[in-house]
Write a protein that holds these residues in place. Sequence first.
Motif, short mmCIF file in Angstrom:
data_model
loop_
_atom_site.label_atom_id
_atom_site.label_comp_id
_atom_site.label_asym_id
_atom_site.label_seq_id
_atom_site.Cartn_x
_atom_site.Cartn_y
_atom_site.Cartn_z
N PRO A 119 0.82 -1.22 0.00
CA PRO A 119 0.00 0.00 0.00
C PRO A 119 0.85 1.27 0.00
N LEU A 120 0.38 2.26 -0.73
CA LEU A 120 1.06 3.55 -0.75
C LEU A 120 1.14 4.15 0.65
N LEU A 121 0.08 3.98 1.44
CA LEU A 121 0.09 4.51 2.80
C LEU A 121 1.22 3.89 3.62
N LEU A 122 1.42 2.59 3.48
CA LEU A 122 2.51 1.92 4.19
C LEU A 122 3.86 2.49 3.77
N GLN A 123 4.01 2.74 2.49
CA GLN A 123 5.27 3.29 1.98
C GLN A 123 5.51 4.70 2.54
N LEU A 124 4.45 5.50 2.59
CA LEU A 124 4.58 6.85 3.14
C LEU A 124 4.97 6.80 4.62
N LEU A 125 4.33 5.92 5.38
CA LEU A 125 4.63 5.81 6.81
C LEU A 125 6.07 5.32 7.02
N PHE A 126 6.51 4.41 6.16
CA PHE A 126 7.88 3.91 6.29
C PHE A 126 8.90 5.00 6.01
N ILE A 127 8.67 5.78 4.95
CA ILE A 127 9.62 6.84 4.60
C ILE A 127 9.62 7.93 5.66
N CYS A 128 8.44 8.29 6.16
CA CYS A 128 8.34 9.38 7.14
C CYS A 128 8.82 8.96 8.52
N PHE A 129 8.42 7.77 8.95
CA PHE A 129 8.68 7.37 10.34
C PHE A 129 9.61 6.17 10.48
N GLY A 130 9.69 5.35 9.42
CA GLY A 130 10.52 4.16 9.51
C GLY A 130 11.99 4.41 9.21
N LEU A 131 12.26 5.20 8.18
CA LEU A 131 13.65 5.45 7.81
C LEU A 131 14.47 6.04 8.96
N PRO A 132 13.95 7.02 9.72
CA PRO A 132 14.75 7.58 10.83
C PRO A 132 15.05 6.56 11.92
N MET A 133 14.34 5.43 11.94
CA MET A 133 14.55 4.42 12.98
C MET A 133 15.58 3.37 12.57
N LEU A 134 16.07 3.44 11.34
CA LEU A 134 17.07 2.48 10.90
C LEU A 134 18.37 2.66 11.69
N PRO A 135 19.03 1.58 12.06
CA PRO A 135 20.28 1.71 12.80
C PRO A 135 21.37 2.34 11.96
N VAL A 136 22.23 3.09 12.61
CA VAL A 136 23.42 3.73 12.01
C VAL A 136 23.06 4.89 11.10
N VAL A 137 22.27 4.63 10.04
CA VAL A 137 22.01 5.67 9.03
C VAL A 137 20.72 6.43 9.28
N GLY A 138 19.93 5.99 10.26
CA GLY A 138 18.62 6.59 10.48
C GLY A 138 18.65 8.08 10.72
N GLU A 139 19.63 8.54 11.46
CA GLU A 139 19.70 9.97 11.79
C GLU A 139 19.93 10.84 10.56
N TYR A 140 20.45 10.24 9.49
CA TYR A 140 20.69 10.99 8.26
C TYR A 140 19.51 10.92 7.30
N LEU A 141 18.49 10.17 7.66
CA LEU A 141 17.34 9.97 6.78
C LEU A 141 16.08 10.63 7.31
N VAL A 142 16.25 11.58 8.22
CA VAL A 142 15.11 12.34 8.73
C VAL A 142 14.75 13.41 7.70
N LEU A 143 13.57 13.29 7.13
CA LEU A 143 13.16 14.20 6.06
C LEU A 143 11.98 15.06 6.50
N ASP A 144 11.89 16.22 5.90
CA ASP A 144 10.69 17.04 6.06
C ASP A 144 9.48 16.22 5.61
N ARG A 145 8.36 16.36 6.31
CA ARG A 145 7.19 15.52 6.02
C ARG A 145 6.73 15.65 4.57
N PHE A 146 6.70 16.86 4.07
CA PHE A 146 6.26 17.06 2.69
C PHE A 146 7.25 16.44 1.71
#
Length: 219
Positions: free
Chosen positions: A64-91
């Motif tokens: 689902p597109l919604l799942l992909q959006l949630l992963f990019i917005c909230f999941g990527l920053p939770m990835l180990p090591v690289v997560g802090e560099y993947l915090v994006l503006d919501r838009f």
Amino acid sequence: MSLDYITSILGPMLEGAQMTVLLFLIAIITAIPLGFLLTLAVKSSFKPLSFLAQGYIYVMRGTPLLLQLLFICFGLPMLPVVGEYLVLDRFVAACLGFVLNYAAYFAEIFRGGLLAIDKGQYEASQVLGLNKWQTTTRIILPQMFRVALPAVANESVTLVKDTALLYAVAVPELLHYAQTAVNRDFTIVPFFVAGLIYLIMTLVLTVVFKVIERRFKFE
């Protein structure tokens, strides 16, 4: 409900509609070329690239597109090591999600357009002495886009409606302002106004694609 009330909520909702239109424009302008590149990758004779492109399309269309959006917005920053560099503006994150998702759908549309072209077209091009580049740009691509245009138009209309998913990742768009007005004023009128705005946007888009389709038919 009075006309004055509708006028009072129309301003914020049109402001939200601007965000909706902006997301649509970014997604459509970016996803169509990316989708075409994916189509070329799928048809590539380099098998690893072809398998990678097919896998990407399968994943993006199969989740689902919604799942992909949630992963990019909230999941990527939770990835180990690289997560802090993947915090994006919501838009920005939402735009990325829409582009990546719709590119996969456009890739399948373009692939279908290529499959619809008769093999005789390639043979006729060789008889006329056209090289591979001339055959692709002058014969194949114009026919592919003509065949794919109705499906592209339909997918574009779907994209307009899917922009409402911005609401799920806390980006203030049209539906956000409608829901805010409903909660504040205890009336469903804002939902009707939002629906009317969506209908106007899809109507305009439909008319634009109808004009483009007529032009392609008579060229």
